[in-house]
Design a protein around this motif. Structure first.
Motif, short mmCIF file in Angstrom:
data_model
loop_
_atom_site.label_atom_id
_atom_site.label_comp_id
_atom_site.label_asym_id
_atom_site.label_seq_id
_atom_site.Cartn_x
_atom_site.Cartn_y
_atom_site.Cartn_z
N LEU A 50 49.54 49.77 27.32
CA LEU A 50 50.13 48.81 28.25
C LEU A 50 50.13 47.42 27.64
O LEU A 50 49.19 47.06 26.92
CB LEU A 50 49.36 48.80 29.57
CG LEU A 50 49.26 50.13 30.33
CD1 LEU A 50 48.45 49.93 31.60
CD2 LEU A 50 50.63 50.69 30.64
N ASN A 51 51.17 46.66 27.96
CA ASN A 51 51.17 45.27 27.52
C ASN A 51 50.31 44.44 28.47
O ASN A 51 49.78 44.95 29.47
CB ASN A 51 52.59 44.70 27.43
CG ASN A 51 53.33 44.78 28.76
OD1 ASN A 51 52.74 44.59 29.82
ND2 ASN A 51 54.64 45.07 28.70
N ALA A 52 50.17 43.15 28.17
CA ALA A 52 49.27 42.30 28.96
C ALA A 52 49.68 42.24 30.42
O ALA A 52 48.84 42.32 31.33
CB ALA A 52 49.23 40.90 28.36
N ARG A 77 48.94 45.59 32.08
CA ARG A 77 47.49 45.74 32.30
C ARG A 77 47.03 44.91 33.49
O ARG A 77 46.22 45.37 34.29
CB ARG A 77 46.72 45.33 31.04
CG ARG A 77 46.75 46.36 29.93
CD ARG A 77 45.67 46.07 28.89
NE ARG A 77 45.84 44.76 28.29
CZ ARG A 77 46.57 44.52 27.21
NH1 ARG A 77 47.23 45.53 26.63
NH2 ARG A 77 46.67 43.31 26.70
N ALA A 78 47.58 43.68 33.60
CA ALA A 78 47.21 42.84 34.74
C ALA A 78 47.65 43.47 36.04
O ALA A 78 46.90 43.47 37.04
CB ALA A 78 47.84 41.45 34.58
N ALA A 79 48.86 44.03 36.06
CA ALA A 79 49.36 44.69 37.28
C ALA A 79 48.52 45.92 37.61
O ALA A 79 48.19 46.17 38.77
CB ALA A 79 50.82 45.08 37.10
N ALA A 80 48.17 46.69 36.57
CA ALA A 80 47.34 47.88 36.79
C ALA A 80 45.96 47.50 37.31
O ALA A 80 45.41 48.15 38.20
CB ALA A 80 47.22 48.67 35.49
N ASN A 81 45.39 46.45 36.75
CA ASN A 81 44.07 45.99 37.20
C ASN A 81 44.13 45.51 38.65
O ASN A 81 43.19 45.74 39.43
CB ASN A 81 43.57 44.86 36.30
CG ASN A 81 43.21 45.35 34.91
OD1 ASN A 81 42.93 46.52 34.71
ND2 ASN A 81 43.24 44.45 33.94
N LYS A 82 45.24 44.84 39.00
CA LYS A 82 45.40 44.37 40.37
C LYS A 82 45.48 45.53 41.34
O LYS A 82 44.83 45.53 42.40
CB LYS A 82 46.66 43.51 40.48
CG LYS A 82 46.90 42.95 41.87
CD LYS A 82 48.16 42.09 41.93
CE LYS A 82 48.40 41.58 43.35
NZ LYS A 82 49.64 40.77 43.44
N ALA A 108 42.09 47.08 41.69
CA ALA A 108 41.22 46.26 42.53
C ALA A 108 41.57 46.42 44.00
O ALA A 108 40.68 46.51 44.87
CB ALA A 108 41.32 44.79 42.12
N GLU A 109 42.87 46.45 44.30
CA GLU A 109 43.30 46.62 45.69
C GLU A 109 42.88 47.98 46.22
O GLU A 109 42.42 48.10 47.37
CB GLU A 109 44.82 46.46 45.79
CG GLU A 109 45.31 45.04 45.54
CD GLU A 109 46.81 44.95 45.52
OE1 GLU A 109 47.48 46.02 45.52
OE2 GLU A 109 47.34 43.82 45.51
N GLN A 110 43.03 49.01 45.40
CA GLN A 110 42.62 50.34 45.83
C GLN A 110 41.11 50.42 46.03
O GLN A 110 40.63 51.05 46.98
CB GLN A 110 43.07 51.38 44.80
CG GLN A 110 42.80 52.82 45.22
CD GLN A 110 43.51 53.18 46.50
OE1 GLN A 110 44.70 52.93 46.66
NE2 GLN A 110 42.79 53.78 47.44
N ALA A 111 40.37 49.76 45.13
CA ALA A 111 38.91 49.76 45.28
C ALA A 111 38.50 49.06 46.56
O ALA A 111 37.57 49.49 47.26
CB ALA A 111 38.27 49.07 44.07
N ALA A 112 39.21 47.97 46.90
CA ALA A 112 38.91 47.25 48.14
C ALA A 112 39.21 48.12 49.35
O ALA A 112 38.45 48.14 50.33
CB ALA A 112 39.72 45.95 48.20
N LYS A 113 40.32 48.86 49.30
CA LYS A 113 40.65 49.77 50.40
C LYS A 113 39.60 50.86 50.54
O LYS A 113 39.19 51.20 51.66
CB LYS A 113 42.03 50.39 50.17
CG LYS A 113 43.18 49.41 50.29
CD LYS A 113 44.51 50.12 50.02
CE LYS A 113 45.67 49.14 50.12
NZ LYS A 113 46.98 49.80 49.82
N ASP A 114 39.18 51.40 49.40
CA ASP A 114 38.16 52.46 49.44
C ASP A 114 36.86 51.93 50.02
O ASP A 114 36.18 52.62 50.79
CB ASP A 114 37.93 53.00 48.03
CG ASP A 114 39.14 53.75 47.49
OD1 ASP A 114 39.99 54.15 48.31
OD2 ASP A 114 39.24 53.93 46.26
#
Length: 214
Positions: free
Chosen positions: A69-71, A74-79, A82-88
């Protein structure tokens, strides 16, 4: 004693030879930016860029590796992660809260009592404010009456009395605002309790259903 050792050594050598033969039959396959297929006996930078498949000598895919992934990606994937982790976390926290609620209030009656206690607290505060308000309104009425008597006597109302009347009016206005806020808070609590009770019944029904299925 030496014969078992020789047998074990032969087995290990055969397994090693078999693994080596399999590894030598593996190739890397990938599609470039134009969609053209490429094969290589070694992992190339281009393969890592576009993603690749590891295939055996029969052309079967053994492993798939996604492209790098490009930068921005990667930022979009990390976001998203993070959103999914917050939902979980929110789901888990709600599940824990529901478990604690059912443990503390095993039936609807006990839960209703706890909700009513909150309303009783509001009612006590409202009643205290009303009593205080009536007392302060009476004090203001008395001050206004004194000022009216002085004016009826064709005299000037003393500045101290005028100031007292102004302060008393502020006290009464503040208490009226407090009463309105308390009444609004109680009304909001009633609406919230309706939702809480509906949620309690839903969670309790799910628990009862789960237990009946055990």
């Amino acid at each position: 004693m030496r014969r078992p050792l020789l047998i074990i050594a032969a087995i290990v050598l055969c397994a090693s030879a078999s693994a080596h033969a399999q590894n030598t039959g593996l190739r890397y396959k990938w599609h470039d930016g134009q969609g053209l297929v490429h094969f290589s006996d070694s992992l190339t930078t281009e393969a890592m860029k576009y993603g690749y498949e590891l295939v055996n000598d029969r052309g079967l895919v053994v492993q798939r590796v996604s492209r790098q992934l490009n930068a921005q990606e990667r930022a979009a994937a990390n976001k998203l992660a993070a959103e999914q982790a917050a939902k979980d976390r929110a789901i888990q926290e709600r599940a824990n809260a529901d478990a604690q609620m059912l443990s503390a209030y095993p039936d609807e009656e006990s839960y209703q009592i706890s909700l009513q206690q909150a309303l009783d607290t509001y009612d006590q505060q409202i009643n205290t404010t009303r009593i205080n308000l009536r007392s302060q309104e009476k004090a203001l009425t008395d001050l206004l009456g004194r000022a009216a008597d002085i004016e009826n006597g064709k005299e000037t109302v003393p500045k101290a009395l005028v100031d007292n009347i102004a302060r008393q009016r502020n006290v009464v206005a503040s208490l009226r605002d407090t009463l309105q806020r308390q009444q609004a808070a109680r009304a909001q609590s009633v609406r919230q309790q309706t939702q809480l009770m509906a949620h309690y019944r839903e969670v309790k029904a799910a628990q009862d259903k789960e237990r009946s299925g055990e």
